[in-house]
Enzyme design. Structure first.
Site, PDB file in Angstrom:
ATOM      1  N   SER A  78       0.857  -1.190   0.000  1.00 11.70           N
ATOM      2  CA  SER A  78       0.000   0.000   0.000  1.00 11.70           C
ATOM      3  C   SER A  78       0.889   1.235   0.000  1.00 11.70           C
ATOM      4  CB  SER A  78      -0.855  -0.030   1.275  1.00 11.70           C
ATOM      5  OG  SER A  78      -1.386   1.239   1.587  1.00 11.70           O
ATOM      6  N   TYR A 100      -3.691  -0.874  10.008  1.00 13.45           N
ATOM      7  CA  TYR A 100      -3.496  -1.010   8.555  1.00 13.45           C
ATOM      8  C   TYR A 100      -2.075  -0.571   8.179  1.00 13.45           C
ATOM      9  CZ  TYR A 100      -4.601  -0.800   3.562  1.00 13.45           C
ATOM     10  OH  TYR A 100      -4.623  -1.011   2.207  1.00 13.45           O
TER      11      TYR A 100
HETATM   12  P1  NAP Z   1     -11.908  -4.851  -1.306  1.00 15.16           P
HETATM   13  O1  NAP Z   1     -12.712  -4.616  -2.536  1.00 15.16           O
HETATM   14  O2  NAP Z   1     -12.480  -4.540   0.036  1.00 15.16           O
HETATM   15  O3  NAP Z   1     -11.330  -6.328  -1.333  1.00 15.16           O
HETATM   16  C1  NAP Z   1     -10.733  -6.918  -0.212  1.00 15.16           C
HETATM   17  C2  NAP Z   1     -10.788  -8.421  -0.382  1.00 15.16           C
HETATM   18  O4  NAP Z   1     -10.229  -9.051   0.799  1.00 15.16           O
HETATM   19  C3  NAP Z   1     -12.225  -8.928  -0.503  1.00 15.16           C
HETATM   20  O5  NAP Z   1     -12.250 -10.030  -1.351  1.00 15.16           O
HETATM   21  C4  NAP Z   1     -12.524  -9.338   0.929  1.00 15.16           C
HETATM   22  O6  NAP Z   1     -13.577 -10.262   1.050  1.00 15.16           O
HETATM   23  C5  NAP Z   1     -11.194  -9.972   1.299  1.00 15.16           C
HETATM   24  N1  NAP Z   1     -11.107 -10.173   2.749  1.00 15.16           N
HETATM   25  C6  NAP Z   1     -11.124  -9.214   3.693  1.00 15.16           C
HETATM   26  N2  NAP Z   1     -11.077  -9.784   4.918  1.00 15.16           N
HETATM   27  C7  NAP Z   1     -11.025 -11.135   4.718  1.00 15.16           C
HETATM   28  C8  NAP Z   1     -10.963 -12.263   5.575  1.00 15.16           C
HETATM   29  N3  NAP Z   1     -10.952 -12.123   6.908  1.00 15.16           N
HETATM   30  N4  NAP Z   1     -10.928 -13.507   5.019  1.00 15.16           N
HETATM   31  C9  NAP Z   1     -10.968 -13.652   3.669  1.00 15.16           C
HETATM   32  N5  NAP Z   1     -11.022 -12.621   2.816  1.00 15.16           N
HETATM   33  C10 NAP Z   1     -11.046 -11.373   3.337  1.00 15.16           C
HETATM   34  O7  NAP Z   1     -10.609  -3.927  -1.360  1.00 15.16           O
HETATM   35  P2  NAP Z   1      -9.413  -3.822  -2.406  1.00 15.16           P
HETATM   36  O8  NAP Z   1      -9.087  -2.410  -2.485  1.00 15.16           O
HETATM   37  O9  NAP Z   1      -9.682  -4.617  -3.636  1.00 15.16           O
HETATM   38  O10 NAP Z   1      -8.260  -4.523  -1.548  1.00 15.16           O
HETATM   39  C11 NAP Z   1      -7.411  -5.540  -2.055  1.00 15.16           C
HETATM   40  C12 NAP Z   1      -6.036  -5.365  -1.435  1.00 15.16           C
HETATM   41  O11 NAP Z   1      -5.467  -4.138  -1.910  1.00 15.16           O
HETATM   42  C13 NAP Z   1      -6.040  -5.263   0.087  1.00 15.16           C
HETATM   43  O12 NAP Z   1      -4.918  -5.915   0.624  1.00 15.16           O
HETATM   44  C14 NAP Z   1      -5.926  -3.762   0.308  1.00 15.16           C
HETATM   45  O13 NAP Z   1      -5.394  -3.443   1.565  1.00 15.16           O
HETATM   46  C15 NAP Z   1      -4.995  -3.398  -0.822  1.00 15.16           C
HETATM   47  N6  NAP Z   1      -4.963  -1.986  -1.191  1.00 15.16           N
HETATM   48  C16 NAP Z   1      -6.050  -1.351  -1.697  1.00 15.16           C
HETATM   49  C17 NAP Z   1      -5.940  -0.005  -2.060  1.00 15.16           C
HETATM   50  C18 NAP Z   1      -7.086   0.759  -2.637  1.00 15.16           C
HETATM   51  O14 NAP Z   1      -6.939   1.959  -2.841  1.00 15.16           O
HETATM   52  N7  NAP Z   1      -8.219   0.168  -2.919  1.00 15.16           N
HETATM   53  C19 NAP Z   1      -4.738   0.656  -1.891  1.00 15.16           C
HETATM   54  C20 NAP Z   1      -3.653  -0.017  -1.382  1.00 15.16           C
HETATM   55  C21 NAP Z   1      -3.769  -1.345  -1.040  1.00 15.16           C
HETATM   56  P3  NAP Z   1     -15.098  -9.749   1.240  1.00 15.16           P
HETATM   57  O15 NAP Z   1     -15.532  -9.205  -0.082  1.00 15.16           O
HETATM   58  O16 NAP Z   1     -15.807 -10.972   1.678  1.00 15.16           O
HETATM   59  O17 NAP Z   1     -15.044  -8.673   2.315  1.00 15.16           O
END
Ligand code: NAP
Length: 253
Positions: A145, A158
């Site tokens: 991130s 986080y």
């Molecule tokens: P998202 O749409 O909220 O996706 C997160 C994923 O992780 C979902 O599939 C969620 O499942 C799963 N998850 C969360 N808790 C879990 C658990 N306890 N067991 C199994 N699965 C779990 O967000 P995203 O932005 O795509 O995030 C993906 C990754 O990118 C994460 O590591 C996040 O920190 C990172 N990231 C995102 C951004 C951004 O700007 N979006 C920036 C930097 C890093 P559910 O759908 O069931 O909740």
């Protein structure tokens, strides 16, 4: 040298949290490059499965809660039983809790660290053991991130978890590069997914964030597919312990 360094035909990738967001974007990207996908989610990933299969590759759906390490060896085992070998692991699943540091609870600390950091280590360990036992190359891609590089605000667990992911990526590369396993990370910038919904709905924070992104817009799940294909493919065989920012220029400011 292969004529297409980015080709993933016949390879198999495990991707956690690919029912939505960035995980879905990377699953579709790898599928377009010919890779079969094992989706590890806590609920159904039907939409991703349909879109992956539409690319002519296979999708195996495994359901588990990643806050608990008990199922990790069995995830690798089930994936291997189904596909024979697993080539790539993308530790994408992640969660976030927002609260002032003075009020932040132990539960919000543990819930985030368990999924964002502990699961990354133990799933990587299970995957690496399988690669080393079978004397096969492996590629691990962790999702870091901007808060692997910066402090952030109101997200203490986080920030700790994502800073930890950057360090862990280096440590695992140091230990496993000589065993034929590449360990790298992608640090997404500000991307439009569920994870950032609260920020995008806050007009002031949203305006501040957009003003700092040289590209002038939020990223999308499609935007990290290319970096994932690169780090999963032979094109990155000599890249080790690196965290690649895909951030529209955020860190350059
Ligand atoms: P998202 O749409 O909220 O996706 C997160 C994923 O992780 C979902 O599939 C969620 O499942 C799963 N998850 C969360 N808790 C879990 C658990 N306890 N067991 C199994 N699965 C779990 O967000 P995203 O932005 O795509 O995030 C993906 C990754 O990118 C994460 O590591 C996040 O920190 C990172 N990231 C995102 C951004 C951004 O700007 N979006 C920036 C930097 C890093 P559910 O759908 O069931 O909740």
């Amino acid at each position: 040298m292969s004529s297409n360094l980015f080709d993933l035909s016949g390879k198999v990738a495990i991707i956690t949290g690919c029912n939505t967001g960035l995980g879905q974007g990377m699953a579709l990207g790898l599928a377009c490059a010919g890779c079969h996908i094992v989706g590890v989610n806590r609920r159904s990933a039907d939409e991703t499965q349909k879109r992956v299969e539409a690319q002519g590759v296979k999708f195996l759906s495994l359901q588990t809660e990643l806050g608990n390490t008990a199922a990790f060896s069995s995830i690798i085992q089930q994936a291997e039983e189904h596909f024979g070998n697993i080539d790539i692991l993308i530790n994408n699943a992640g969660t976030i809790r927002r609260e002032n540091a003075l009020e932040f609870t132990e539960k919000d600390w543990d819930d985030v660290i368990d999924v964002n950091l502990k699961s990354v280590f133990f799933l990587s360990q299970a995957f690496a053991r399988a690669c080393i036992t079978k004397k096969r190359r492996g590629k691990i891609i962790n999702i870091a991130s901007m808060l692997s590089f910066q402090g952030g605000i109101r997200v203490p667990s986080y920030t700790a978890s994502k800073s930890g992911v950057l360090g862990l990526t280096r440590l695992l590369a140091n230990e496993w590069a000589s065993r034929g396993i590449n360990v790298n990370a992608i640090a997404p910038g500000y991307m439009a997914t569920n994870n950032t919904e609260a920020l995008r709905n806050d007009p002031e924070r949203s305006r501040e964030i957009l003003a700092r992104i040289p590209a002038g817009e939020w990223g999308t799940p499609d935007d990290i597919a290319g970096a994932a294909i690169f780090l999963a493919s032979d094109a990155s065989n000599y890249v080790q312990g690196h965290t690649l920012a895909v951030d529209g220029g955020w860190l350059a400011r």
